[in-house]
Design an enzyme around this catalytic site. Structure first.
Site, PDB file in Angstrom:
ATOM      1  N   GLU A 136       0.840  -1.193   0.000  1.00 47.04           N
ATOM      2  CA  GLU A 136       0.000   0.000   0.000  1.00 47.04           C
ATOM      3  C   GLU A 136       0.877   1.245   0.000  1.00 47.04           C
ATOM      4  O   GLU A 136       1.844   1.324   0.757  1.00 47.04           O
ATOM      5  CB  GLU A 136      -0.884   0.023   1.262  1.00 47.04           C
ATOM      6  CG  GLU A 136      -1.837  -1.152   1.344  1.00 47.04           C
ATOM      7  CD  GLU A 136      -2.647  -1.139   2.654  1.00 47.04           C
ATOM      8  OE1 GLU A 136      -2.612  -0.141   3.403  1.00 47.04           O
ATOM      9  OE2 GLU A 136      -3.318  -2.160   2.916  1.00 47.04           O
ATOM     10  N   GLU A 203      -8.816   1.296  -3.934  1.00 47.93           N
ATOM     11  CA  GLU A 203      -9.811   0.966  -2.899  1.00 47.93           C
ATOM     12  C   GLU A 203     -10.505   2.208  -2.364  1.00 47.93           C
ATOM     13  O   GLU A 203      -9.866   3.237  -2.079  1.00 47.93           O
ATOM     14  CB  GLU A 203      -9.133   0.234  -1.717  1.00 47.93           C
ATOM     15  CG  GLU A 203     -10.125  -0.025  -0.580  1.00 47.93           C
ATOM     16  CD  GLU A 203      -9.653  -1.005   0.490  1.00 47.93           C
ATOM     17  OE1 GLU A 203      -8.534  -1.538   0.389  1.00 47.93           O
ATOM     18  OE2 GLU A 203     -10.439  -1.235   1.432  1.00 47.93           O
TER      19      GLU A 203
HETATM   20  O1  KIV Z   1      -6.014  -7.032   2.466  1.00 47.08           O
HETATM   21  C1  KIV Z   1      -6.807  -7.210   1.525  1.00 47.08           C
HETATM   22  O2  KIV Z   1      -7.584  -8.170   1.504  1.00 47.08           O
HETATM   23  C2  KIV Z   1      -6.788  -6.235   0.442  1.00 47.08           C
HETATM   24  C3  KIV Z   1      -7.903  -6.293  -0.556  1.00 47.08           C
HETATM   25  C4  KIV Z   1      -9.205  -5.997   0.053  1.00 47.08           C
HETATM   26  C5  KIV Z   1      -7.624  -5.437  -1.737  1.00 47.08           C
HETATM   27  O3  KIV Z   1      -5.921  -5.436   0.374  1.00 47.08           O
END
Ligand code: KIV
Length: 292
Positions: A136, A203
């Protein structure tokens, strides 16, 4: 019944086929080639049996750090460790043979330095057998993404609502309502794409922002709480199966209500045990043979 005669729509033929010969898993270049074409189907998986059930139907299995909240009951993803991601990544690898496998890098495993990120990404890939890692971050993370990609590690980006930054973002609200925030998410996506990410999860952003990012970046966007115009979609499997009831975000669509079914099955089992109807004659090992 096999998945081929279930009457359900079937996934496109494995993308790794050359002249009809199967080459195994869907690869990163296969996914990149889907930009603007066939939507990429992605679900999270954390365990071998879930991977076995989902693998024939999806293009991408993501071992997300959401497992901390969904499987372990943490109140955020921040407590998830590298060892947890590796154990679950390896379990999903054992349960799948077709889908491309991507494993999340957990909080604290890549933010310190490019070298730390490289070391931990190599550990994840070596110990799980996954094809890529996901991290991220926006503009600030671009040098790290570039460092890894240049050294042979495919990276999936993740912009917009970034659960690992929940304490600095100040909550799980959708991003991009204000003009400068929308511009910031766009700048993040461009920076991550230019750094070499092969795909980007977008997201929790306004639909228009996700559409603009998808039109602007040359790599597939995978939306969650974003837009149907993204190049693919991802959901947490337990959310779409109705297995995670702590909360239900607006962007989740439930395709089953398995928590209720599990409760009904457990109640029937409990009633059978209490009424001495289980085990029945078919569930026990018969009687002793007479000795001659
Ligand atoms: O941690 C996760 O499951 C994610 C997805 C929802 C994209 O990052």
């Amino acid at each position: 019944m096999s998945v081929h005669d279930s009457g359900a729509p079937q996934p496109p033929a494995a993308q790794g086929n050359v002249g009809g010969a199967k080459l195994g898993r869907i690869s990163i270049p296969d996914l990149v080639a889907r930009k603007g074409k066939d939507p990429i189907v992605c679900l999270t998986a954390y365990t071998t049996p879930m991977a076995q059930a989902l693998d024939p139907h999806v293009d991408l299995l993501l071992v997300g750090d959401s497992l901390g909240m969904v499987l372990y009951g943490f109140d955020s993803t921040l407590q998830v460790t590298l060892d947890m991601m590796i154990a679950h990544g390896a379990a999903v690898k054992r349960g799948s043979k077709r889908a491309c496998l991507v494993v999340d890098m957990p909080f604290g495993s890549y933010q310190e330095s490019t070298e730390q990120a490289f070391r931990n990404a190599v550990k994840i890939m070596r110990e799980t057998g996954c094809s890529a890692v996901k991290m991220e971050g926006g503009k600030d993370l671009a040098p790290t993404v570039q460092f890894l990609v240049k050294r042979g590690i495919p990276v999936m980006g993740h912009v917009g609502l970034m659960p690992q930054q929940i304490n600095t973002l100040g909550g799980y609200r959708a991003r991009g309502r204000a003009h400068d925030e929308a511009a910031g998410v766009m700048a993040d996506a461009i920076a991550i794409a230019e750094a070499g990410a092969f795909s980007i999860v977008v997201e929790g952003v306004l639909e228009q922002v996700a559409q603009a990012i998808t039109a602007r970046v040359p790599v597939p966007t995978i939306g969650i709480g974003a837009s149907a115009d993204c190049d693919g979609q991802v959901l947490v499997a337990e959310d779409m199966l109705g297995l995670f009831g702590a909360f239900k975000p607006r962007f989740v669509k439930r395709y089953a209500e398995l928590a209720g079914e599990i409760g009904n099955a457990a109640a029937s089992y409990a009633a059978d045990v209490r009424g001495r109807r289980f085990p029945g004659p078919e569930n026990v090992f018969g009687s002793l043979k007479k000795s001659s």
